[in-house]
Design an enzyme around this catalytic site. Sequence first.
Site, PDB file in Angstrom:
ATOM      1  N   ASP A 303       0.865  -1.173   0.000  1.00  0.00           N
ATOM      2  CA  ASP A 303       0.000   0.000   0.000  1.00  0.00           C
ATOM      3  C   ASP A 303       0.909   1.233   0.000  1.00  0.00           C
ATOM      4  O   ASP A 303       2.127   1.133   0.150  1.00  0.00           O
ATOM      5  CB  ASP A 303      -0.964  -0.014   1.194  1.00  0.00           C
ATOM      6  CG  ASP A 303      -2.192   0.869   0.918  1.00  0.00           C
ATOM      7  OD1 ASP A 303      -2.152   1.676  -0.038  1.00  0.00           O
ATOM      8  OD2 ASP A 303      -3.181   0.771   1.654  1.00  0.00           O
TER       9      ASP A 303
HETATM   10  C1  NOJ Z   1      -3.957   3.964   0.101  1.00  0.00           C
HETATM   11  C2  NOJ Z   1      -5.152   3.082   0.233  1.00  0.00           C
HETATM   12  O1  NOJ Z   1      -5.122   2.384   1.452  1.00  0.00           O
HETATM   13  C3  NOJ Z   1      -5.273   2.091  -0.899  1.00  0.00           C
HETATM   14  O2  NOJ Z   1      -6.474   1.382  -0.768  1.00  0.00           O
HETATM   15  C4  NOJ Z   1      -5.172   2.783  -2.212  1.00  0.00           C
HETATM   16  O3  NOJ Z   1      -5.386   1.892  -3.262  1.00  0.00           O
HETATM   17  C5  NOJ Z   1      -3.806   3.435  -2.293  1.00  0.00           C
HETATM   18  N1  NOJ Z   1      -3.709   4.436  -1.246  1.00  0.00           N
HETATM   19  C6  NOJ Z   1      -3.528   4.086  -3.644  1.00  0.00           C
HETATM   20  O4  NOJ Z   1      -4.263   5.221  -3.783  1.00  0.00           O
END
Ligand code: NOJ
Length: 763
Positions: A303
Amino acid sequence: MSNNRFLIAYTLIVFTIAFIGCKQKAELEATNKYSNTSVKNIDERVDSVLKLMTLTEKVGQMNQYNGFWEITGPIPKEGNAKMKYEHLKMGLVGSVLNVQGSVNVRKLQEIVVKESRLGIPLIFGFDVIHGHKTLSPIPLAEAASWDLKAIEKSARVAAIEASAVGINWTFAPMVDISRDARWGRVMEGAGEDVYLGSKIGAARVKGFQGDDLAANNTIAACAKHFAGYAFAEGGRDYNTVDVGTSTLYNVIFPPFQATIDAGVRTFMNSFNVVNGIPATANKFLQRDILKDKWQFNGFVVSDWGSGGEMIDHGFAKDLKQVAELAANAGSDMDMESYAYVAHLQKLVEEGKVTMAVIDDAVKRILRVKFELGLFDDPYKYCSAEREKTLIYNAKHQAAVLDMAKKSIVLLKNNKSILPLSKTQKNIAVIGALANDKNSPLGSWRIGSDDSTAVSVIEGLKQYTTNFKYAKGANLITGKASFIEELKINETDKTGFAEAVELAKKSSVVVMVLGEHGFQSGEGRSRSKLDLPGVQQQLLEAVYKVNKNIVLVLMNGRPLAITWANEHIPAIVEAWQLGSQTGNAVAQVLFGDYNPSGKLPITFPRSVGQVPLYYSHYSTGRPGPKDLVFWSHYMDESYKPLYPFGYGLSYAKFAYSNLTVNDADKANIKVSVTITNTSKIAGEEVAQLYIHDKIASVVRPVKELKGFEKIMLKAGESRTITFTLTNKELGFYNNDGVFIVEPGEFEVMIGTSCNEGLSAIFKL
Ligand code: NOJ
């Protein structure tokens, strides 16, 4: 060495490098000449590319950057953007996220394809969560439809739109089972239930990926967040996760497994620690379970910055250790931590990360790129022509309207106040959200345009001019954005008087209240679950002068609306329904669509009850009992306000004739007859629950194991049959082994988890 000799040697080296470079690029191009993209050929093609790559280039594939400059403007000259641009040219980037538009995507793709040594195309990721340009209801709302076909179609529409603007990979579906309404990201999943969540996760994967991932209108899906992210303590986003083995295997894992069965091509790990180990460096999750046990052959992306955050977790001392721990644990691509690109090469040279680990990760990434067809045509998702079809796509608007109607849940309808008559006079409409074109779009809508939803007021206008509007109070003060903290109006009640005056003169009041679209989503945890700001006071002020109220709720999580449930005769759960919100709400209010949604998540009576979910264990002290020694609260009921699976219709349904045929233990048949006892047609979601009464690991008091949504004409009856196999009757023990134990089971079929007919059978 004389100057001349030096020059000759230097020229020879440069030519040799250039020759090798050209030769390898030519070889790479040759590898792309296969026209048959069968799996075997893809693996061969992956290997043929891998053979050409240097360690630096391999590490580059494992690096993902966020979009970084006005791509169509001048080339960046300094700073972070300049660095990223140079890295693209050097083949040090495998993927970019948050870039969209056929021109922008093409520009970046051209840099790597034309200027990097091997020209390996980028994969473009984006959060396509509930639609892209045309917005669908938030995922939690879609889940309330219990309509897998409609949900798949919604994801399909999103993929068609996203792929038209260069995107070929979505960070969806989120399949985290969410049982804590305080957690803002409950809006992004399918709710609290394992069975429903698994079916919906699979449907979304199919919608995004279609039948042919290589088609130019399908995109790779990503099951996230692996794992346990929704179990953040206190419902506070990013917080610690500590879960038992049984929960991990029986609650958290199954929806992820279901996405693998549906063919999902990527996984995302998560920000949180799981039992003390950050998910990003969690070898048990990513290697032992995902890649070994489940044989997943796609790739895992971290993430955003979750690698770097391991330093804050107190798990790694610096980015170099982050890279070592994450890569070894099976996190294949680093999203925005800058750890792999800076340190992986050195770590391999030092023997701390093996070449086998790197090759495995790179092969996984290349495989998905091949499957998408990016090696055959890196620009296949960049079509100015297709992009134009998104400006206002009537077909897609119709699809999201259909989804929006199906997502609405009728929570209360005393004295059949709904549907409203189309000739009803003197309707009052009250509440800031009624006139809001932005909030109903929900939280994840970075690919779309603000303030483009059909508001409730606009929707109502399609039916009647016999209404007047008074805002009553602002919901927020200041601006609303995806990244900034929202400010709620907690004090200004100057609009109350006008709203109350209007209500006094009206025959019925439609009050649209709830949360702003940016009150749920990432980083949006709440410690209260009531109507935010002064809305509860507004509701009570209006109620004093006119009790004939239809409350339309807009929210991204369950709300504790206990007072409203006790006083307000009609309540409609309208979540955040996306682009077509107002039209969907109006169709339900005026009865052109008969609501059929059922709650995918429990609504508590008060915040102190959460996490509250139907599929809990019994405890050793179930109740109620006369003395205090049972599991309850002194100051609140232990029961929910609205249970999982609950939702009304304008029609009425009766269940009868539950029969169980357990002659064949491998296929136990359970039938029930459902009759529409009303005078109008309607849809009912019949739900089957089981309870394994005695087991070697205690089982929940109820578990959904089947459902069917059926349309019944007025007076019509239908008998439906469910089949229970080992798959539904077994569970994972604490060694992670799936077992089926003989014994007594209770089965119930009904209209919600709390209401139905039940019987006993033996396995
Ligand atoms: C953080 C989020 O937790 C995740 O779900 C998302 O896909 C990513 N950022 C990318 O934006």
